[in-house]
Design a protein around this motif. Structure first.
Motif, short mmCIF file in Angstrom:
data_model
loop_
_atom_site.label_atom_id
_atom_site.label_comp_id
_atom_site.label_asym_id
_atom_site.label_seq_id
_atom_site.Cartn_x
_atom_site.Cartn_y
_atom_site.Cartn_z
N UNK A 26 -7.26 5.73 13.46
CA UNK A 26 -7.82 4.68 13.83
C UNK A 26 -7.50 4.17 15.17
N UNK A 27 -7.58 2.96 15.67
CA UNK A 27 -7.12 2.21 16.80
C UNK A 27 -5.62 2.05 17.03
N UNK A 28 -4.96 3.40 16.66
CA UNK A 28 -3.54 3.34 16.87
C UNK A 28 -2.96 2.68 18.25
N UNK A 29 -3.67 3.05 19.36
CA UNK A 29 -3.33 2.56 20.72
C UNK A 29 -3.21 1.12 20.79
N UNK A 30 -3.71 0.36 19.83
CA UNK A 30 -3.62 -1.18 19.84
C UNK A 30 -2.38 -1.66 18.71
N UNK A 31 -1.82 -0.81 18.20
CA UNK A 31 -0.65 -1.16 17.44
C UNK A 31 0.63 -1.56 18.30
N UNK A 32 1.07 -2.84 17.73
CA UNK A 32 2.23 -3.35 18.51
C UNK A 32 3.59 -3.08 17.44
N UNK A 33 3.45 -3.55 16.22
CA UNK A 33 4.28 -3.42 15.25
C UNK A 33 3.92 -2.56 14.02
N UNK A 34 4.91 -1.84 13.54
CA UNK A 34 4.62 -1.14 12.32
C UNK A 34 5.79 -1.51 11.40
N UNK A 35 5.61 -1.73 10.20
CA UNK A 35 6.60 -2.38 9.24
C UNK A 35 6.42 -1.69 7.70
N UNK A 36 7.48 -1.90 7.21
CA UNK A 36 7.55 -1.58 5.80
C UNK A 36 7.76 -3.03 5.04
N UNK A 37 6.79 -3.07 3.97
CA UNK A 37 7.26 -4.20 2.83
C UNK A 37 7.26 -3.61 1.76
N UNK A 38 7.77 -4.43 0.69
CA UNK A 38 7.76 -4.07 -0.80
C UNK A 38 7.50 -5.35 -1.55
N UNK A 39 7.07 -4.82 -2.86
CA UNK A 39 6.74 -5.74 -3.77
C UNK A 39 7.27 -5.19 -5.21
N UNK A 40 8.36 -5.85 -5.96
CA UNK A 40 8.70 -5.54 -7.04
C UNK A 40 7.83 -6.43 -8.00
N UNK A 41 7.94 -5.88 -9.33
CA UNK A 41 7.24 -6.62 -10.26
C UNK A 41 7.62 -8.13 -10.53
N UNK A 42 6.60 -8.90 -10.71
CA UNK A 42 6.80 -10.15 -10.63
C UNK A 42 7.35 -11.05 -9.63
N UNK A 43 7.48 -10.38 -8.52
CA UNK A 43 8.20 -11.07 -7.18
C UNK A 43 6.92 -10.96 -5.91
N UNK A 44 7.30 -11.80 -5.07
CA UNK A 44 6.56 -11.62 -3.66
C UNK A 44 6.77 -10.62 -2.97
N UNK A 45 5.88 -10.27 -2.18
CA UNK A 45 5.86 -9.09 -1.05
C UNK A 45 6.84 -9.53 -0.17
#
Length: 124
Positions: A26-45
């Motif tokens: 898609x509009x990849x030329x407009x991306x400034x950040x890319x990131x990884x997040x994670x969410x464990x069961x019962x926890x916040x992302x």
């Protein structure tokens, strides 16, 4: 609009390694950040790591020295190399992108575009 598709999750024993990938389109030329997040069961992302267009990186304290974020700008692919995995790393891992700079970027509310997630399970 940016579309993100993660791959590479799986099950591994403690001490093992996995590499996650995230293909952006898609509009990849407009991306400034890319990131990884994670969410464990019962926890916040939570934020794991991010990279900006100039290659600058930020890591969560819990993964410093074990995880490495990188990107292939030509192929629009984001990677997360995860070494020395521990059971507490078990979670669904999400790729995310955003077009705007922020003073405090590694937080879920900041990111506009998300992938569907890939599951990582680490057994002891």
């Amino acid at each position: 609009q940016v579309q993100l598709v993660e791959s590479g999750g799986g099950s591994v024993q403690a001490g093992g390694s996995l590499r996650l990938s995230c293909a952006a389109s898609g509009d990849t030329n407009k991306i400034y950040y890319m990131a990884w997040f994670r969410q464990a069961p019962g926890k916040e992302r939570e934020g794991v790591a991010l990279i900006n267009t100039r290659g600058g990186t930020i890591y969560a304290d819990s993964v410093k020295g074990r995880f490495t974020i990188s990107q292939d700008n030509d192929k629009n692919i984001l990677y997360l190399q995860m070494n020395s995995l521990q059971p507490e790393d078990t979670a669904i891992y999400y790729c995310a992108s955003d077009p705007a700079w922020s003073l405090s970027p590694l937080r879920p509310s900041k990111f506009r575009y998300w992938g569907q997630g890939t599951e990582v399970t680490v057994s002891s």
